[in-house]
Design an enzyme around this catalytic site. Structure first.
Site, PDB file in Angstrom:
ATOM      1  N   ARG A  50       0.716  -1.280  -0.023  1.00 53.35           N
ATOM      2  CA  ARG A  50       0.034   0.159   0.048  1.00 53.35           C
ATOM      3  C   ARG A  50       0.839   1.277  -0.055  1.00 53.35           C
ATOM      4  O   ARG A  50       0.384   2.149  -0.561  1.00 53.35           O
ATOM      5  CB  ARG A  50      -0.808  -0.185   1.399  1.00 53.35           C
ATOM      6  CG  ARG A  50      -1.870  -1.183   1.237  1.00 53.35           C
ATOM      7  CD  ARG A  50      -2.853  -0.959   2.545  1.00 53.35           C
ATOM      8  NE  ARG A  50      -4.097  -2.087   2.316  1.00 53.35           N
ATOM      9  CZ  ARG A  50      -3.811  -3.069   2.883  1.00 53.35           C
ATOM     10  NH1 ARG A  50      -2.784  -3.621   3.487  1.00 53.35           N
ATOM     11  NH2 ARG A  50      -4.708  -4.133   2.680  1.00 53.35           N
TER      12      ARG A  50
ATOM     13  N   THR B 126       8.140 -10.162  -3.575  1.00 54.96           N
ATOM     14  CA  THR B 126       6.574 -10.450  -3.539  1.00 54.96           C
ATOM     15  C   THR B 126       6.542 -11.987  -3.993  1.00 54.96           C
ATOM     16  O   THR B 126       7.425 -12.295  -4.763  1.00 54.96           O
ATOM     17  CB  THR B 126       5.835  -9.341  -4.013  1.00 54.96           C
ATOM     18  OG1 THR B 126       5.788  -9.403  -5.495  1.00 54.96           O
ATOM     19  CG2 THR B 126       6.174  -7.972  -3.486  1.00 54.96           C
TER      20      THR B 126
ATOM     21  N   GLU C 128      17.816 -16.713  -8.909  1.00 54.63           N
ATOM     22  CA  GLU C 128      18.434 -18.008  -8.413  1.00 54.63           C
ATOM     23  C   GLU C 128      17.535 -18.594  -7.173  1.00 54.63           C
ATOM     24  O   GLU C 128      17.755 -19.826  -7.181  1.00 54.63           O
ATOM     25  CB  GLU C 128      19.979 -17.682  -7.791  1.00 54.63           C
ATOM     26  CG  GLU C 128      20.646 -18.874  -7.036  1.00 54.63           C
ATOM     27  CD  GLU C 128      20.782 -19.815  -8.030  1.00 54.63           C
ATOM     28  OE1 GLU C 128      20.100 -21.086  -8.198  1.00 54.63           O
ATOM     29  OE2 GLU C 128      21.701 -19.583  -8.870  1.00 54.63           O
TER      30      GLU C 128
ATOM     31  N   GLU D  18       2.818 -22.066   4.909  1.00 54.64           N
ATOM     32  CA  GLU D  18       2.071 -20.960   4.469  1.00 54.64           C
ATOM     33  C   GLU D  18       1.150 -20.658   5.661  1.00 54.64           C
ATOM     34  O   GLU D  18       0.728 -21.637   6.415  1.00 54.64           O
ATOM     35  CB  GLU D  18       1.786 -20.734   3.064  1.00 54.64           C
ATOM     36  CG  GLU D  18       2.902 -20.769   2.106  1.00 54.64           C
ATOM     37  CD  GLU D  18       3.411 -19.492   1.889  1.00 54.64           C
ATOM     38  OE1 GLU D  18       2.777 -18.226   2.598  1.00 54.64           O
ATOM     39  OE2 GLU D  18       4.509 -19.394   1.586  1.00 54.64           O
TER      40      GLU D  18
ATOM     41  N   ASP E  75       3.498 -25.020  -5.875  1.00 58.17           N
ATOM     42  CA  ASP E  75       4.912 -24.424  -5.706  1.00 58.17           C
ATOM     43  C   ASP E  75       6.049 -25.185  -5.980  1.00 58.17           C
ATOM     44  O   ASP E  75       6.739 -24.818  -6.959  1.00 58.17           O
ATOM     45  CB  ASP E  75       5.140 -24.104  -4.186  1.00 58.17           C
ATOM     46  CG  ASP E  75       6.420 -23.503  -3.746  1.00 58.17           C
ATOM     47  OD1 ASP E  75       6.782 -22.333  -4.344  1.00 58.17           O
ATOM     48  OD2 ASP E  75       7.430 -24.161  -3.389  1.00 58.17           O
TER      49      ASP E  75
ATOM     50  N   LYS F 293       8.496 -24.822  -9.951  1.00 54.15           N
ATOM     51  CA  LYS F 293       9.857 -24.855  -9.983  1.00 54.15           C
ATOM     52  C   LYS F 293      10.041 -25.815 -10.983  1.00 54.15           C
ATOM     53  O   LYS F 293      11.221 -25.632 -11.515  1.00 54.15           O
ATOM     54  CB  LYS F 293      10.350 -25.210  -8.347  1.00 54.15           C
ATOM     55  CG  LYS F 293      10.040 -24.069  -7.388  1.00 54.15           C
ATOM     56  CD  LYS F 293      10.554 -24.711  -6.009  1.00 54.15           C
ATOM     57  CE  LYS F 293      10.429 -23.637  -4.855  1.00 54.15           C
ATOM     58  NZ  LYS F 293      10.875 -24.094  -3.644  1.00 54.15           N
TER      59      LYS F 293
ATOM     60  N   GLY G 122      13.114 -20.876   4.673  1.00 56.22           N
ATOM     61  CA  GLY G 122      13.138 -19.826   5.722  1.00 56.22           C
ATOM     62  C   GLY G 122      13.591 -18.640   5.018  1.00 56.22           C
ATOM     63  O   GLY G 122      14.427 -18.476   4.052  1.00 56.22           O
TER      64      GLY G 122
END
Length: 823
Positions: A510, A558, A609, A670, A681, A685, A800
């Site tokens: 925002r 993000t 990467e 998550e 996810d 990849k 992490g």
């Protein structure tokens, strides 16, 4: 006998009683035993005196009010500065002067005009009053002082080239004045700006006249130094209002100072320097309000750590271009051209001519452009009539940009760096000029480009080539970790490697904070609250890509598709992009290819990467294999730190739902665990890895076997967690079947050279590399022509925020190395 030292204090230094006291403290703290102090009028007084003369000449009674204001201002200064005895005496002098001044102005009123002599007489009074104020105050504080009315000593005449000092007469008068004193004082306070003609008439030295007075007195007294005290720290490498990174120059040569002064830099006027220059007297530019600073020393040598000293511009210029075949090899063409301009009173700022003699162009003040063009057209009327001169073109709204430095001579690459900086900033050059001394390179550019060009060339020479303007998008857990890591390291990187990482913008979903210099990373959270503006990614990118900084980088932390959709545009503009965001690399193939094309064609580097394997060198390893000619047969791995943890912990002693709930509570998943359990996810990849080996893979091409039962897909998170234990039996069965075979469960993504791609739960024997991982490890196996039968293995922590942020930071340092940083 110790040499004199001359000081000059300008109008801003003596604006009121407090400033006079401050100047007196500077004077009395000086180490020299003999000094001459030249004083200007209080700021604004000379202009006010000019105005009263002009107002009286046109019978504007407003001059009486201005005169009263001047009287009151000087009376107030004397009253506040001086004790009653000396103060009363000086006030009486002021009153006599103002009475005489009123009489002269009344005569001007009656005559409806004024002479130059009357103007000189009146406008020089400000310096007389100012010098008397300072001298009287110094006497009061115990200084040995004499005040000198320069009209009694300095003799000047007006010659064809302007004011000329009568050196012999002035020196003789100064010797006589000093000899008449009972003893030579430690301090002589002299009036600036005013002098006399050989006939004894009062005259002035023109604007910057007090600087000229100081230089003249320095020459007459054979001074060791001349200090010009003003309101700036010294001479800057560029106008600091236009170039935030302008630096203070410690020294300049006389020639460099004159060049910069000609182009409008805040140095004393070239003409005013001449007396001191002719006798090799060093000139210091000092700040009255920061007397502890050394300022800038202008002297014969001018050596410095910089080959290029400064940059300056003259704006509001017109460029006249003359072209014609009839000019080639014709003697006297330039003579006729500039003779015509001379007759019209047009001063030429810059000249440029090609060796072919087919064209010649010159820059003039903008208001003289039409007159210059008309003069040239008249001078070459016949040639234009017969087609020998084809073009006389006037280009308005131009600017002359100059780079100055004595040590540019004999140093290859200076011009290349100058023009390269302008090219990278997208600035078009209309004309170029350089003298054989190589002290000055000047170009004509459009006025609209002046600020951008000045910042760009200054950055090209004065900033580290490894200065990066950085914008960080996303202040979630990875973004916060990255900013904290940068806060710890940017200082050390600057000290040890001259790598200047400037975080100039931070954007949340925002709000954003944009800094002209750089954000204080120790307090970036506070800045994001107190200095925030609504987030506008277009303005954000424009701010990051500053003209005066050589490289721009945007780091996207993000998972936003909206942000990822801007990569192509940013790369096209030459902005480097670093990201752990997988959205762009798994978007539809046309956009993915557009990103790669934009990076290749426009110089913006694209580093990602951390999109696979967090901080592990998975992409780097795969790219090395492909680019060195190895043939990749397949890539497979445990690519989710969350799923790695879940199946490492799942040993049958606790239910799978219990382990998921515990992992969520620890922050290992998550907020909605289904984002991890869905396998999407891992599938993203897999797509990234497949595209790296050249496969035209889309996300729909990946066979995904998720771990979320269909009936739990649309529940709220609490409902999902509450319902998951009802499906534990299915997972328990898979676990026990694998254990019976001496295997363990692992969620694996894989892709082969045929384009077969999947993300699913599989079982592996205990001696397989996948079975031997720990905690949140990621592991990737590369099976290639070179690496068989044993695959190449990359393994390490794969989850992490600290690990991912560290990988992003590593990408930033890789980018810096590719730009020349010696890391």
């Amino acid at each position: 006998m110790e040499q004199w030292v001359v000081h000059k204090f300008g109008g801003t230094s003596v604006i009121n009683a407090d400033r006079y006291r401050h100047v007196a403290k500077i004077i009395t703290a000086r180490p020299e035993s003999r000094r001459a102090v030249v004083v200007s009028a209080m700021r604004g007084v000379t202009d006010a005196l000019v105005s009263v003369v002009e107002m009286a000449a046109r019978r504007d009674r407003g001059y009486l009010g201005v005169l009263d204001q001047l009287r009151a201002r000087h009376q107030q200064a004397a009253t506040e500065l001086l004790s009653p005895g000396p103060g009363d005496e000086l006030l009486e002098r002021f009153e006599r002067d103002f009475t005489d001044l009123a009489d002269v102005l009344h005569a001007t009123w009656l005559l409806k005009s004024h002479s130059d002599r009357a103007m000189d007489l009146i406008t020089g009074l400000g310096e007389v009053w100012s010098a008397q104020l300072l001298a009287t105050h110094l006497q009061e504080v115990g200084e040995s002082v004499a005040w000198l009315d320069a009209r009694e000593v300095l003799v000047v005449t007006r010659g064809p080239s302007g004011l000329e000092v009568e050196w012999e007469a002035s020196a003789e008068r100064l010797r006589a004045w000093l000899a008449a004193l009972p003893s030579v004082p430690s301090t002589v306070i002299a009036t600036g700006y005013i002098a006399s003609t050989p006939e004894g008439l009062v005259t002035t030295l023109g604007r910057n006249g007090s600087d000229f007075s100081a230089s003249i007195f320095a020459a007459l007294l054979d001074a060791s130094e001349c200090h010009i005290w003003t309101d700036v720290d010294g001479v800057m490498s560029a106008n600091p209002r236009l170039v935030p990174d302008a630096v203070l120059l410690d020294e300049l040569s006389y020639s460099e100072a004159m060049e910069l002064a000609y182009f409008g830099a805040r140095v004393i006027h070239p003409g005013t320097m001449a007396p001191a220059v002719s006798r090799n007297i060093p000139i210091w530019i000092r700040n009255t309000f920061r007397p502890e600073l050394p300022g800038t020393r202008i002297h014969l040598g001018g050596s410095s750590r910089f080959d290029v000293k400064g940059f300056a511009t003259i704006e509001g210029v017109a460029l006249v271009n003359v072209e014609g075949t009839g000019m080639i090899g014709v003697p006297g063409t330039a003579h006729r051209l500039f003779g015509a301009l001379h007759e019209e009173g047009v001063s030429v700022i810059m000249i440029s001519q090609g060796s072919s003699e087919h064209s010649i162009c010159f820059a003039v003040p903008g208001q003289l452009g039409d007159r210059a063009k008309l003069a040239v057209e008249r001078a070459f009327f016949a040639e234009r009539h017969y087609g020998q001169v084809q073009t006389v073109e006037l280009v308005r709204d131009c600017c002359v940009l100059a780079v100055v430095g004595d040590h540019m001579a004999g140093h290859p690459g200076v011009a290349g760096k100058f023009f390269g900086s302008l090219g990278r900033a997208g600035v078009n050059i209309r004309a170029i000029a350089q003298g054989s001394s190589e002290r000055n390179i000047s170009v004509v550019i459009d006025d609209a480009d002046a600020s951008r060009a000045l910042r760009a060339v200054h950055g090209g020479f004065y900033l580290s080539p490894q200065t990066l303007s950085i914008g960080v998008v996303g202040v979630g857990i990875v973004g916060r970790a990255l900013l904290d890591q940068l806060a710890e390291q940017v200082g050390q990187l600057k000290r040890e490697f001259n790598l200047d990482l400037r975080i100039r913008a931070i954007a949340g979903s925002r709000t954003s904070v944009l800094a002209d210099g750089q954000i204080d990373l120790a307090h970036w959270r506070d800045a994001l609250e107190s200095e925030a503006v609504p987030t506008d990614l277009e303005e954000f990118a424009r701010h990051v890509q500053a003209e005066h900084l050589p490289h721009a980088v945007i780091i996207d932390n993000t998972a936003s598709d909206e942000v990822a959709r801007r990569y192509s545009e940013w790369l096209t503009r030459g902005i480097h992009v670093i990201t752990p965001n997988k959205r762009a690399n798994t978007a539809e193939l046309p956009y993915y290819r557009a990103i790669r094309d934009a990076s290749r064609k426009n110089g913006g580097r694209y580093l990602y990467e951390t999109t696979v394997g967090a901080g592990l060198p998975v992409i780097h390893t795969l790219r090395d294999l492909v680019q060195t000619g190895d043939e990749v047969y397949s890539v497979e791995g445990i690519l989710s730190g969350t799923l790695s943890y879940l199946f490492n912990v799942y040993d049958g002693s606790r239910s799978f739902s219990e382990i998921v709930a515990d992992a969520r509570a620890r922050g290992f998943t998550e907020p909605d665990p289904r984002d991890d359990l869905s396998g999407m996810d891992v599938a993203r990849k897999v797509v990234i890895l497949g595209r790296e080996i050249g496969l035209p893979l889309e996300l729909d091409d990946v066979t995904v076997e998720g771990l979320v039962p269909d009936e739990l897909q649309n529940l709220s998170v609490p409902e999902f967690l509450a319902s998951l234990p009802g499906h534990d039996q299915a997972m328990d069965n898979l676990f026990r079947e694998a254990a019976a075979r001496g295997e363990v469960l692992r969620y694996v993504g894989s892709v082969d050279c045929e384009g077969n791609a999947s993300a699913r739960l599989q079982s592996y024997p205990l001696d397989h590399p996948f079975a031997r991982i720990q905690a949140t490890d990621n592991i990737v196996l590369f099976k290639t022509r070179r690496y068989q039968p044993n695959p190449l293995v990359v393994q390490g922590p794969g989850a992490g925020p600290e690990v991912t942020a560290g990988g992003v930071f590593a990408d930033l340092l890789r980018l810096a190395s590719s730009l020349g940083a010696g890391l």
